[in-house]
Design a protein around this motif. Structure first.
Motif, short mmCIF file in Angstrom:
data_model
loop_
_atom_site.label_atom_id
_atom_site.label_comp_id
_atom_site.label_asym_id
_atom_site.label_seq_id
_atom_site.Cartn_x
_atom_site.Cartn_y
_atom_site.Cartn_z
N UNK A 208 9.17 10.25 43.95
CA UNK A 208 10.47 9.62 43.79
C UNK A 208 11.21 9.55 45.12
N UNK A 209 11.08 10.59 45.94
CA UNK A 209 11.73 10.59 47.26
C UNK A 209 11.19 9.46 48.12
N UNK A 210 9.87 9.31 48.14
CA UNK A 210 9.25 8.23 48.91
C UNK A 210 9.70 6.88 48.39
N UNK A 211 9.78 6.75 47.06
CA UNK A 211 10.19 5.47 46.47
C UNK A 211 11.61 5.09 46.87
N UNK A 212 12.50 6.07 47.01
CA UNK A 212 13.87 5.74 47.40
C UNK A 212 13.92 5.20 48.82
N UNK A 213 13.08 5.72 49.70
CA UNK A 213 13.10 5.26 51.09
C UNK A 213 12.21 4.03 51.30
N UNK A 214 11.07 3.99 50.60
CA UNK A 214 10.13 2.86 50.77
C UNK A 214 9.70 2.37 49.40
N UNK A 215 10.61 1.71 48.66
CA UNK A 215 10.26 1.22 47.32
C UNK A 215 9.16 0.17 47.40
N UNK A 216 8.18 0.29 46.50
CA UNK A 216 7.04 -0.61 46.51
C UNK A 216 7.21 -1.73 45.48
N UNK A 217 7.02 -2.97 45.89
CA UNK A 217 7.17 -4.09 44.95
C UNK A 217 6.00 -4.16 43.98
N UNK A 218 6.21 -4.88 42.88
CA UNK A 218 5.18 -5.00 41.85
C UNK A 218 4.08 -5.98 42.22
N UNK B 223 14.48 -1.77 37.41
CA UNK B 223 13.62 -0.60 37.50
C UNK B 223 13.82 0.14 38.81
N UNK B 224 13.98 -0.59 39.90
CA UNK B 224 14.20 0.07 41.20
C UNK B 224 15.54 0.78 41.21
N UNK B 225 16.55 0.18 40.59
CA UNK B 225 17.87 0.82 40.53
C UNK B 225 17.79 2.10 39.69
N UNK B 226 17.07 2.04 38.58
CA UNK B 226 16.88 3.22 37.75
C UNK B 226 16.19 4.34 38.53
N UNK B 227 15.14 3.99 39.23
CA UNK B 227 14.41 5.02 39.97
C UNK B 227 15.26 5.62 41.07
N UNK B 228 16.05 4.78 41.73
CA UNK B 228 16.91 5.27 42.80
C UNK B 228 18.01 6.18 42.27
N UNK B 229 18.59 5.83 41.13
CA UNK B 229 19.77 6.54 40.62
C UNK B 229 19.44 7.74 39.74
N UNK B 230 18.27 7.71 39.07
CA UNK B 230 18.02 8.73 38.07
C UNK B 230 16.75 9.54 38.30
N UNK B 231 15.73 8.97 38.91
CA UNK B 231 14.45 9.66 39.06
C UNK B 231 14.44 10.43 40.38
N UNK B 232 14.60 11.72 40.30
CA UNK B 232 14.71 12.53 41.50
C UNK B 232 13.97 13.85 41.32
N UNK B 233 13.60 14.45 42.44
CA UNK B 233 13.00 15.77 42.38
C UNK B 233 11.56 15.82 42.84
N UNK B 234 10.81 14.73 42.65
CA UNK B 234 9.40 14.73 43.06
C UNK B 234 9.24 14.01 44.41
N UNK B 235 8.14 14.30 45.09
CA UNK B 235 7.84 13.63 46.36
C UNK B 235 7.68 12.13 46.13
#
Length: 431
Positions: free
Chosen positions: A361-371, A347-359
């Protein structure tokens, strides 16, 4: 200062480094006891622990093994695996704080140089070395100088994050090459001078069942990528559907017939073969080259800059597409079961590679939050003494990688034997 592609030597500030060690331990890793499990405080990352690593399992014998490699009369290059972004530096800092607090650490130039002058000064004071793509000689020279002082230098030999905690990717040669460069300089004044490449591995494991949190994250990815999900379906199947649908889009884009009944690994290889043919043609390379060599030649072709802007744009897009598709590696297909930790990585790889454009998603790429809360299991395989080594660089990398992979596999086996993983049938599994 402030130019993202210009190397500036770190200026370590011991007092700041000591303060940041405490901040890292409480705010970034463990959280604040008494508040981290209470609503609403457990929703605040700084009180809960941004990386939510509640426990550090770092046996004294492993810590002593690493500490013995640091100090006067020896140069040490510490090489941890790289399974997760952001948490990497937090755990790495905790490790060096216990064995050599003034060790320097490599980091991407986008962090060290790309956040403005004040942040650049802050990172340099924390002894971060900016890795500048295509221009790393100054960083390497500084690293050798600093290692010769006995403090140690930490860098990730896998390169970029792959989000695969059970698998160690092929290693880059930087640490070994710098170690070999440091050895003759150290021997100029000390015939007994030693140089070590000290591998470190860590594996994160959830401390409880986090399926509900993972399902919420999966639903967010499904919505973001406009992929219909089965809200009540098995979580691994939903993750597989995400990847299968995205691969179908790549198949359609490159004219390969989509066959969803065929194993993912087979479909992936068909797409990569077609994209490789196109890339080889664009850069005038032999179509029989393996993809790794073809990508290296393509990067060289782009650096030469002899083609027009449109041609360069096309090659760059092809290389990025190939690398993105490759990020689901063979390690995903080999086990009949998949753990919650591996689902979280998907899921983190998906969000990093495909989910882009929103604030968000940008925050998640730099500071991904664990479940959920986790334990970091840290081990130190046998260091490689370059002062007593006469093999090639490639042989050294193979040996280091073998030691790191064996250590990771041993952690996984031990945690699994203790009932530490929750597992499901793996829809990616392919004999």
């Amino acid at each position: 200062m402030g130019r993202i592609d210009v190397f500036v030597a770190p200026r370590p500030n011991p007092a700041l480094i000591n303060v940041m060690t405490i901040v890292n331990r409480i705010v970034m890793l463990h959280g604040v006891p008494g508040l981290r499990d209470l609503l609403p405080f457990n929703r605040l990352a700084g009180l809960r622990g941004v990386a939510n690593v509640r426990h550090i399992d770092f046996p004294a014998a492993d810590q002593q093994r690493l500490q013995a490699c640091c100090g006067e009369g020896q140069a040490t290059f510490i090489t941890p695996n790289h399974p997760e972004f952001f948490t990497d530096w937090m755990i790495d800092k905790e490790i060096v704080s216990r064995v050599s607090p003034l060790a320097a650490s490599w980091a991407t130039h986008g962090v060290v140089n790309g956040l403005g002058r004040l942040m650049q000064k802050f990172w340099l004071a924390n002894n971060l070395i900016a890795q500048i793509p295509g221009n790393s000689e100054a960083a390497k020279a500084h690293s050798v100088d600093w290692a010769l002082k006995g403090y140690g230098v930490l860098l990730h030999p896998e390169g970029s994050v792959g989000w695969h905690g059970n698998y160690v990717a092929p290693l880059l040669p930087g640490a070994v090459e710098m170690g070999l460069a440091a050895l003759p300089r150290g021997r100029e004044t000390n015939t007994d001078f030693k140089v070590w490449v000290a591998p470190v591995v860590w594996k994160l494991a959830f401390t409880g069942n986090v399926e509900r949190a993972l399902a919420r994250e999966c639903a967010y990815v499904e919505k973001s990528l406009k992929i219909e999900g089965a809200a009540n379906g098995p979580l691994p199947e939903r993750v597989y559907r995400l990847y299968s649908t995205l691969l179908s889009r790549d198949e359609q884009a490159c004219g390969v017939t989509a066959q969803e009944s065929v194993p993912y690994a087979v479909r992936q290889q068909r797409v990569l073969t077609e994209l490789g043919k196109r890339l080889a043609e664009d850069v005038a390379a032999d179509a029989g080259l393996d993809l790794a060599e073809l990508l290296r030649r393509s990067r060289r072709w782009l650096r030469d800059g002899k083609a027009g802007a449109d041609a360069q744009k096309g090659v760059r897009k092809l290389t990025e597409t190939i690398q993105r598709i490759q990020r689901v590696g063979s390690w995903a297909f080999v086990n009949a079961t998949i753990t919650q930790e591996e689902i979280a990585e998907h899921l983190k790889r998906l969000r990093n590679d495909y989910c882009k454009g929103s604030l968000r998603d940008t925050i998640n790429r730099f500071v991904p939050q664990p479940a959920g809360p986790r334990c970091a299991h840290i081990r130190v395989p046998e260091p490689l003494g370059l002062h007593a080594y006469d093999g090639s660089v490639d042989e050294a990398l193979a040996l280091l990688r073998s030691r790191m992979q064996d250590a990771v596999t041993k952690i996984v086996t031990e945690v699994d034997a203790a009932g530490g993983f929750i597992s499901y049938p793996n829809p990616f599994y392919h004999r």
